[in-house]
Motif scaffolding. Structure first.
Motif, PDB file in Angstrom:
ATOM      1  N   GLU A 199       0.852  -1.195   0.000  1.00 27.99           N
ATOM      2  CA  GLU A 199       0.000   0.000   0.000  1.00 27.99           C
ATOM      3  C   GLU A 199       0.878   1.231   0.000  1.00 27.99           C
ATOM      4  O   GLU A 199       1.956   1.220   0.591  1.00 27.99           O
ATOM      5  N   ALA A 200       0.398   2.283  -0.654  1.00 28.88           N
ATOM      6  CA  ALA A 200       1.153   3.545  -0.648  1.00 28.88           C
ATOM      7  C   ALA A 200       0.299   4.614   0.025  1.00 28.88           C
ATOM      8  O   ALA A 200      -0.913   4.682  -0.214  1.00 28.88           O
ATOM      9  N   ASP A 201       0.946   5.427   0.831  1.00 25.71           N
ATOM     10  CA  ASP A 201       0.256   6.559   1.453  1.00 25.71           C
ATOM     11  C   ASP A 201       0.262   7.707   0.430  1.00 25.71           C
ATOM     12  O   ASP A 201       1.315   8.286   0.147  1.00 25.71           O
ATOM     13  N   ILE A 202      -0.901   7.992  -0.142  1.00 29.75           N
ATOM     14  CA  ILE A 202      -0.946   9.021  -1.196  1.00 29.75           C
ATOM     15  C   ILE A 202      -1.696  10.280  -0.717  1.00 29.75           C
ATOM     16  O   ILE A 202      -2.194  11.049  -1.532  1.00 29.75           O
ATOM     17  N   THR A 203      -1.748  10.468   0.603  1.00 31.59           N
ATOM     18  CA  THR A 203      -2.508  11.611   1.142  1.00 31.59           C
ATOM     19  C   THR A 203      -2.011  12.937   0.551  1.00 31.59           C
ATOM     20  O   THR A 203      -2.805  13.725   0.025  1.00 31.59           O
ATOM     21  N   GLU A 204      -0.699  13.156   0.645  1.00 36.52           N
ATOM     22  CA  GLU A 204      -0.155  14.431   0.145  1.00 36.52           C
ATOM     23  C   GLU A 204      -0.260  14.511  -1.393  1.00 36.52           C
ATOM     24  O   GLU A 204      -0.595  15.555  -1.946  1.00 36.52           O
TER      25      GLU A 204
ATOM     26  N   THR B 213      -4.797   5.651   1.371  1.00 37.61           N
ATOM     27  CA  THR B 213      -3.847   4.599   0.965  1.00 37.61           C
ATOM     28  C   THR B 213      -4.267   3.980  -0.374  1.00 37.61           C
ATOM     29  O   THR B 213      -5.447   3.721  -0.621  1.00 37.61           O
ATOM     30  N   LEU B 214      -3.258   3.776  -1.193  1.00 41.49           N
ATOM     31  CA  LEU B 214      -3.485   3.209  -2.532  1.00 41.49           C
ATOM     32  C   LEU B 214      -2.964   1.770  -2.567  1.00 41.49           C
ATOM     33  O   LEU B 214      -1.767   1.538  -2.355  1.00 41.49           O
ATOM     34  N   PRO B 215      -3.836   0.783  -2.830  1.00 41.88           N
ATOM     35  CA  PRO B 215      -3.362  -0.610  -2.908  1.00 41.88           C
ATOM     36  C   PRO B 215      -2.554  -0.859  -4.184  1.00 41.88           C
ATOM     37  O   PRO B 215      -2.981  -0.490  -5.281  1.00 41.88           O
ATOM     38  N   LEU B 216      -1.395  -1.473  -4.031  1.00 39.45           N
ATOM     39  CA  LEU B 216      -0.504  -1.783  -5.162  1.00 39.45           C
ATOM     40  C   LEU B 216      -0.384  -3.305  -5.267  1.00 39.45           C
ATOM     41  O   LEU B 216       0.032  -3.959  -4.305  1.00 39.45           O
ATOM     42  N   SER B 217      -0.736  -3.867  -6.409  1.00 42.12           N
ATOM     43  CA  SER B 217      -0.612  -5.320  -6.618  1.00 42.12           C
ATOM     44  C   SER B 217       0.376  -5.541  -7.761  1.00 42.12           C
ATOM     45  O   SER B 217       0.059  -5.273  -8.916  1.00 42.12           O
TER      46      SER B 217
ATOM     47  N   GLY C 152       5.949   2.686  -3.268  1.00 43.28           N
ATOM     48  CA  GLY C 152       5.144   3.270  -2.198  1.00 43.28           C
ATOM     49  C   GLY C 152       5.820   4.496  -1.603  1.00 43.28           C
ATOM     50  O   GLY C 152       5.169   5.523  -1.333  1.00 43.28           O
ATOM     51  N   GLN C 153       7.156   4.416  -1.440  1.00 45.77           N
ATOM     52  CA  GLN C 153       7.884   5.553  -0.866  1.00 45.77           C
ATOM     53  C   GLN C 153       7.836   6.762  -1.802  1.00 45.77           C
ATOM     54  O   GLN C 153       7.655   7.890  -1.372  1.00 45.77           O
ATOM     55  N   VAL C 154       7.989   6.495  -3.087  1.00 47.23           N
ATOM     56  CA  VAL C 154       7.953   7.597  -4.063  1.00 47.23           C
ATOM     57  C   VAL C 154       6.567   8.246  -4.064  1.00 47.23           C
ATOM     58  O   VAL C 154       6.435   9.474  -4.076  1.00 47.23           O
ATOM     59  N   LEU C 155       5.527   7.412  -4.030  1.00 43.19           N
ATOM     60  CA  LEU C 155       4.167   7.972  -4.068  1.00 43.19           C
ATOM     61  C   LEU C 155       3.855   8.724  -2.770  1.00 43.19           C
ATOM     62  O   LEU C 155       3.107   9.706  -2.770  1.00 43.19           O
ATOM     63  N   ALA C 156       4.457   8.271  -1.663  1.00 42.18           N
ATOM     64  CA  ALA C 156       4.226   8.954  -0.377  1.00 42.18           C
ATOM     65  C   ALA C 156       4.961  10.291  -0.341  1.00 42.18           C
ATOM     66  O   ALA C 156       4.494  11.244   0.281  1.00 42.18           O
ATOM     67  N   ASP C 157       6.115  10.336  -0.976  1.00 44.02           N
ATOM     68  CA  ASP C 157       6.884  11.589  -1.002  1.00 44.02           C
ATOM     69  C   ASP C 157       7.517  11.715  -2.392  1.00 44.02           C
ATOM     70  O   ASP C 157       8.588  11.159  -2.658  1.00 44.02           O
ATOM     71  N   TYR C 158       6.817  12.426  -3.265  1.00 47.33           N
ATOM     72  CA  TYR C 158       7.192  12.461  -4.686  1.00 47.33           C
ATOM     73  C   TYR C 158       8.569  13.080  -4.920  1.00 47.33           C
ATOM     74  O   TYR C 158       9.162  12.909  -5.975  1.00 47.33           O
TER      75      TYR C 158
END
Ligand code: CAO
Length: 459
Positions: free
Chosen positions: A264-269, A423-427, A448-454
């Protein structure tokens, strides 16, 4: 240089077929056997290949035209002398070429033919892309006695068989006049695989068997049910796209050892940034969706983990230096995967604009073959629809595919308390022959890290 006309060859049992795709344009250089157009009958679609190498001078057909044997496909400029010899090993298939090579009236050459077909004087055969769904799947005849005759198959089916290492002489053809279709080749690979596994299982059971063990795929035949016995039914033939994509999906599912890593990726920001970007660009008419950001993040991950931007060629891994990302697009006729080229060289707005153009072309059934080729890796996004995770099927010869499900608000523990995070599910499905589980987990975690902090893309 000489000008010749390439004609539709003998197309088997079809009187007339419709041109559904132009694969070349004036000015293109084509090789002998390269496909020029795709035609479709009510039963199958076929590619018409060129008998000569040369430069396309003018197309003589348009999409929607009805053509039959002898219809002129295009005018081709060929090297002097080449007009008389359509293919190195083959005799000239039809009418004699114009001796006044440079004259305005081109020589006429009945064109597309399988080189082998020319050798054994069999009628020329166009490349069969999709066989009728009604075609029966043949049982494998293990070692057909050699007849001395070359098997009857189109160039693209021969190429397909070569790629899979299938001996055409052993494949039973179910097409018109016994022609071997792509479905026949696929059925052959399946029967051989299942046969091999059964042989292994028998060897394991035998008293003298050494260390060999195996498991037989002792499959039952497909259930044949008269559904009408239970209530009203309606029968509808699968669409052309469904037949083609179904055959590809089946091959990929059977031949690639898939494993799917879920994360999962944290995509809040990132989502907040996306929403503000759309507000700022309201007037441009370009809408940015999460998929555009994911495409760019996947490019960063491919650069960090080059095994994902590779394809297997026998025992060799071909590493690609380009970053073309395919994305599955849902269309009224079925699934297609247009490819967004050089995503590494494009910004989010350009990616969004091109994606929406390609998706529109896909929905309108106007994607050309070139729009769907050359992918590094594909993404299948169901995020606009729903779901938590799923198992996407790898788009061979790629070695991985990323599935996106719906971003959801979730309570996430930040060390002191639960906080709401989007959160964005990644499969991530990967080919285990090429990629180990640990590498896949790293790829997905990095994504996930990139999507959380571009900002990580810049590092
Ligand atoms: N989570 C939550 N919402 C999402 C999302 C996600 N992961 N991804 C997209 N959305 C939202 C978008 O923001 C958009 O919202 P608004 O309408 O409020 O603006 C909405 O869902 C629709 O998005 P979209 O589908 O139009 O755009 P996209 O860029 O996400 O996808 C395309 C484009 C062509 C990939 C998509 O239309 C499509 O065809 N998806 C289906 C792919 C598919 O069938 N995959 C399965 C293959 S295996 O059978």
């Amino acid at each position: 240089m000489a000008l010749i006309e390439i004609q539709v060859p003998d197309i088997g049992d079809f009187d007339a077929v419709t041109v559904i795709e132009l694969l070349v344009k004036p000015g293109d250089t084509v090789q002998a056997e390269q496909s020029l157009i795709t035609v479709e009958s009510d039963k199958a679609s076929m590619e018409i290949p060129s008998s000569h190498a040369g430069v396309v001078q003018a197309l003589r057909v348009q999409i929607g035209d009805q053509v039959k044997q002898g219809s002129v496909v295009l005018a081709l400029e060929v090297a002097d002398g080449a007009a008389a010899a359509p293919a190195a090993a083959a005799p000239a298939p039809a009418s004699a070429p114009d001796s006044g090579a440079a004259s305005a009236s081109p020589a006429t050459v009945s064109a597309p033919k399988a080189p082998e077909a020319a050798v054994n004087q069999a009628p020329a055969a166009p490349a069969l892309v999709a066989a009728s769904a009604a075609a029966p799947v043949p049982a494998h005849q293990p070692t057909a006695a050699p007849t001395g005759k070359l098997p009857h198959a189109s160039p693209s089916v021969r190429k397909f068989a070569r790629e899979l290492g299938v001996p055409l002489a052993e494949v039973a053809g179910t097409g018109p006049k016994g022609r071997i279709t792509q479905a026949d080749v696929q059925a052959f690979t399946q029967s051989v695989m299942s046969g091999r596994l059964q042989t292994q299982a028998q060897a394991a059971k035998a008293p003298a068997a050494s260390a060999g063990t195996g498991v037989g795929l002792d499959l039952l035949p497909w259930p044949k049910v008269d559904f009408a016995k239970f209530g009203a039914v309606e029968r509808k033939e699968l669409s052309r796209i469904k037949k083609i994509s179904g055959a590809n999906l089946h091959r990929n599912w059977v031949m690639i050892p898939h494993v799917t890593n879920n994360d999962e990726a944290d995509i809040t920001e990132l989502e907040a940034f996306r929403v503000s970007t759309n507000k700022e660009n309201e007037k441009s008419g370009v809408k940015v969706t999460m998929l555009a950001f994911v495409i760019k993040a996947v490019v960063a991950a491919l650069k960090k983990f080059p095994e994902f931007n590779a394809s297997l060629d026998g025992d060799t891994l071909v590493y690609k230096q380009y970053f073309h990302i395919g994305f599955a697009a849902d269309t009224p006729n079925g699934l297609v995967v247009p490819v967004l080229k050089n995503a590494d060289q494009k910004g989010i707005l350009q990616i969004s604009a091109e994606m929406s153009e390609l998706a529109k072309k896909a929905r309108d059934g106007k994607l050309g073959a070139a729009d769907m080729q050359g992918g590094s890796m594909s993404i299948s996004s169901l995020g606009g629809i729903g779901g938590t995770h799923f198992t996407p099927i790898i788009n061979a010869p790629e070695v991985a595919i990323l599935g996106l499900s719906k971003g959801q608000m979730k309570p996430v523990w930040d060390g002191k308390q639960f906080v709401p995070r989007l959160t964005l599910p990644l499969s991530l499905s990967y080919d285990h022959r090429v990629i180990d589980g640990a590498l896949a987990a790293r790829f997905n975690a990095y994504l996930g890290q990139v999507l959380a902090d571009y900002r990580r893309i810049l590092l």
